[in-house]
Design an enzyme around this catalytic site. Structure first.
Site, short mmCIF file in Angstrom:
data_model
loop_
_atom_site.label_atom_id
_atom_site.label_comp_id
_atom_site.label_asym_id
_atom_site.label_seq_id
_atom_site.Cartn_x
_atom_site.Cartn_y
_atom_site.Cartn_z
N ASP A 128 0.90 -1.09 0.04
CA ASP A 128 0.07 0.16 0.15
C ASP A 128 0.94 1.10 -0.19
OD1 ASP A 128 -2.52 1.25 -0.17
OD2 ASP A 128 -2.88 1.44 2.02
N GLY A 129 0.26 2.35 -0.51
CA GLY A 129 0.81 3.54 -0.71
C GLY A 129 0.13 4.77 -0.18
N GLU A 179 2.11 3.73 -4.41
CA GLU A 179 1.49 2.62 -4.59
C GLU A 179 2.66 1.84 -5.37
OE1 GLU A 179 -1.06 1.29 -3.52
OE2 GLU A 179 -2.46 3.00 -3.05
N ASP A 205 -4.29 -2.33 -3.60
CA ASP A 205 -5.67 -1.75 -3.81
C ASP A 205 -5.57 -0.71 -4.89
OD1 ASP A 205 -4.07 0.13 -2.44
OD2 ASP A 205 -5.63 0.22 -0.64
N HIS A 247 -9.39 -0.34 2.43
CA HIS A 247 -10.03 -0.19 3.46
C HIS A 247 -11.56 -0.68 3.39
CE1 HIS A 247 -7.25 3.10 3.61
NE2 HIS A 247 -7.83 3.37 2.55
N ASP A 254 -1.97 0.01 4.94
CA ASP A 254 -2.64 1.33 5.15
C ASP A 254 -1.81 2.16 6.20
OD1 ASP A 254 -4.20 3.40 3.88
OD2 ASP A 254 -5.32 3.18 5.84
#
Length: 157
Positions: free
Chosen positions: A10-11, A50, A73, A123, A133
Site C-alpha cells: 500500500d502507498g 503505490e 488496492d 479499506h 495502509d
C-alpha cells in the site's frame, strides 16, 4: 516445488503531492516467514508510493523465478499490468506517461519472477491491507523523510 510468496502493498500521500509513504507485508505461504517494511518521503504522490511499494517488495525477493502474488488496492498498478498498458507505454518510449523512472525500475524486476496481481478493495476489512495502509500513513509522518529526488526534480520542489 516453489513456495508461493504473497506481497501485500500500500502507498499513501497526504496532499497528493505531499508527504507520502509505502508499506509492504511479505509472507511465504505455508511457513512462518514474515517481513514488514515501510518508508516515508517528504514530497511525492499516492501513485508513486503505490508503485514503489510493489517494486521494493519484488526487489527484496533474492531468489529468481519465484511464484508471487502481489495484493494491492491500486487500480493504477493492477490495470497497467493486467490490461497490458505497460507494453504500449514501453513501445512508445513512455511518451507522456507519469512515473517513468518507477515503471522502468518495475520492468527490470517484473520478468525475473512469475507474478500475479490481485486487486483488493482498500479499506474493506482485509486486515493485511489495512495494516499496510496504517503503516504507510505512519511512515509519511516520520520526522526524517527520504527525498523522492526524481519526483522533486521534475516538479521543481
Amino acid at each position: 516445488m516453489r513456495k508461493q510468496i504473497h506481497i501485500y502493498t500500500d502507498g499513501s500521500s497526504k496532499g497528493n503531492p505531499g508527504p507520502g509513504g509505502y508499506a509492504i507485508f511479505i509472507e511465504i505461504v505455508g511457513t512462518t516467514y514474515r517481513r514488514i517494511l515501510s518508508e516515508g518521503f517528504r514530497f511525492t504522490t499516492n501513485n508513486r508510493m503505490e508503485l514503489l511499494s510493489v517494486i521494493v517488495g519484488l526487489e527484496i525477493i533474492a531468489k529468481k523465478k519465484q511464484n508471487i502474488v502481489v495484493f494491492t488496492d491500486s487500480k493504477y498498478v493492477v490495470n497497467t499490468i493486467q490490461k497490458d498498458w505497460i507494453t504500449k507505454w514501453k513501445r512508445n518510449n513512455f511518451h507522456r506517461i507519469k512515473n517513468v523512472d518507477l515503471w522502468i525500475r518495475f520492468l527490470n524486476i517484473f520478468h525475473q519472477h512469475f507474478i500475479l496481481f490481485q486487486w483488493i478493495k482498500g479499506h474493506h476489512m482485509n486486515y493485511i491491507n489495512d495494516y499496510c495502509d496504517r503503516l504507510s500513513v505512519k511512515a509519511s509522518k516520520k520526522k526524517h523523510l527520504k527525498i523522492d529526488s526524481i519526483y522533486e526534480k521534475n516538479n521543481q520542489v
